[in-house]
Design an enzyme around this catalytic site. Sequence first.
Site, PDB file in Angstrom:
ATOM      1  N   PHE A  66       0.855  -1.179   0.000  1.00 16.41           N
ATOM      2  CA  PHE A  66       0.000   0.000   0.000  1.00 16.41           C
ATOM      3  C   PHE A  66       0.898   1.237   0.000  1.00 16.41           C
ATOM      4  O   PHE A  66       1.929   1.263   0.675  1.00 16.41           O
ATOM      5  CB  PHE A  66      -0.909   0.019   1.231  1.00 16.41           C
ATOM      6  CG  PHE A  66      -1.904  -1.098   1.277  1.00 16.41           C
ATOM      7  CD1 PHE A  66      -3.031  -1.076   0.476  1.00 16.41           C
ATOM      8  CD2 PHE A  66      -1.714  -2.186   2.120  1.00 16.41           C
ATOM      9  CE1 PHE A  66      -3.955  -2.119   0.506  1.00 16.41           C
ATOM     10  CE2 PHE A  66      -2.625  -3.228   2.170  1.00 16.41           C
ATOM     11  CZ  PHE A  66      -3.753  -3.195   1.358  1.00 16.41           C
ATOM     12  N   VAL A  92       5.246  -1.007   2.553  1.00 13.91           N
ATOM     13  CA  VAL A  92       4.819   0.372   2.354  1.00 13.91           C
ATOM     14  C   VAL A  92       5.492   0.934   1.105  1.00 13.91           C
ATOM     15  O   VAL A  92       6.722   0.954   1.011  1.00 13.91           O
ATOM     16  CB  VAL A  92       5.155   1.248   3.568  1.00 13.91           C
ATOM     17  CG1 VAL A  92       4.667   2.682   3.329  1.00 13.91           C
ATOM     18  CG2 VAL A  92       4.532   0.684   4.828  1.00 13.91           C
ATOM     19  N   LYS A  93       4.675   1.389   0.157  1.00 12.71           N
ATOM     20  CA  LYS A  93       5.210   1.928  -1.087  1.00 12.71           C
ATOM     21  C   LYS A  93       5.579   3.404  -0.891  1.00 12.71           C
ATOM     22  O   LYS A  93       4.760   4.218  -0.477  1.00 12.71           O
ATOM     23  CB  LYS A  93       4.186   1.789  -2.219  1.00 12.71           C
ATOM     24  CG  LYS A  93       3.904   0.336  -2.584  1.00 12.71           C
ATOM     25  CD  LYS A  93       2.889   0.211  -3.695  1.00 12.71           C
ATOM     26  CE  LYS A  93       3.526   0.423  -5.046  1.00 12.71           C
ATOM     27  NZ  LYS A  93       2.571   0.090  -6.150  1.00 12.71           N
ATOM     28  N   ILE A  94       6.830   3.700  -1.207  1.00 10.65           N
ATOM     29  CA  ILE A  94       7.350   5.063  -1.175  1.00 10.65           C
ATOM     30  C   ILE A  94       7.786   5.423  -2.582  1.00 10.65           C
ATOM     31  O   ILE A  94       8.595   4.706  -3.177  1.00 10.65           O
ATOM     32  CB  ILE A  94       8.561   5.182  -0.221  1.00 10.65           C
ATOM     33  CG1 ILE A  94       8.200   4.731   1.194  1.00 10.65           C
ATOM     34  CG2 ILE A  94       9.110   6.610  -0.220  1.00 10.65           C
ATOM     35  CD1 ILE A  94       7.235   5.641   1.906  1.00 10.65           C
TER      36      ILE A  94
END
Length: 259
Positions: A66, A92-94
């Site tokens: 996400f 966690v998408k950065i």
Amino acid sequence: MERLSRLAVKIFADGADFDGILALYENPLIRGFTTNPSLMRKAGVDDYEEFARRLLAAVPDRPISFEVFADDPREMVRQAKAIASWGANVNVKIPVTNTQREFTGPVIEELSAGGTALNVTAVMTLDQVRRIAGCLAPETPAIVSVFAGRIADTGVDPVPLMEEAVRLLAERPRAELLWASPREILNVFQADAVGCHIITVTHDVLAKLGLIGKDLDLYSLETVEMFHRDAKSAGYSIDPGRRNRRRSTPELIPHPATA
């Protein structure tokens, strides 16, 4: 299916349709899931956190990515920590930069050092891969998503780039290279051949998995049959006695300089 079972690359499904994800969850070939704010908006998701928590409850044992949607680095960190708390299987998408073209290295470094499993996304250059590798903590799992499909859309062959990306990430053994935005099933085998750890595939491309190993002579015949069937269904005909209408030639008006 036998060819797929021999692949080393892991297939992740990319999308935000809840029912579609649950259906793919039943398929043992699908090893994880990715999504992003654009896909969620397209799927009609109006509550980001509620959707994510509901999906994590339904799929508790495969990785799901996400994405943060902040543009400010400090807010990215805050959102990332919140998203990571939703489930042990969250990446966690950065994004590799914010909208101001500022490299998000400090965000990546802080989160990775703190033990947050990341998925650094929207990567398209080897320089970006190199800089990301330098920010990742060696002991923390991470995914680096290189958008090979979008690279190909620009007329550049992504295969040599992905081969080099594998080499650049070798110094981070807990970092996995992901081939993102594939356009066709062939990309799955290309990703496997260059040593990518993961390929994320949209639902429409996944629907083509049944074509793997299909007899090409049969496929040719089916294509011919399709053309023939559609022409008949449309009621097309060619009358050999029919003349093409002649286009009338407009009267030429002399130019004043030549009149």
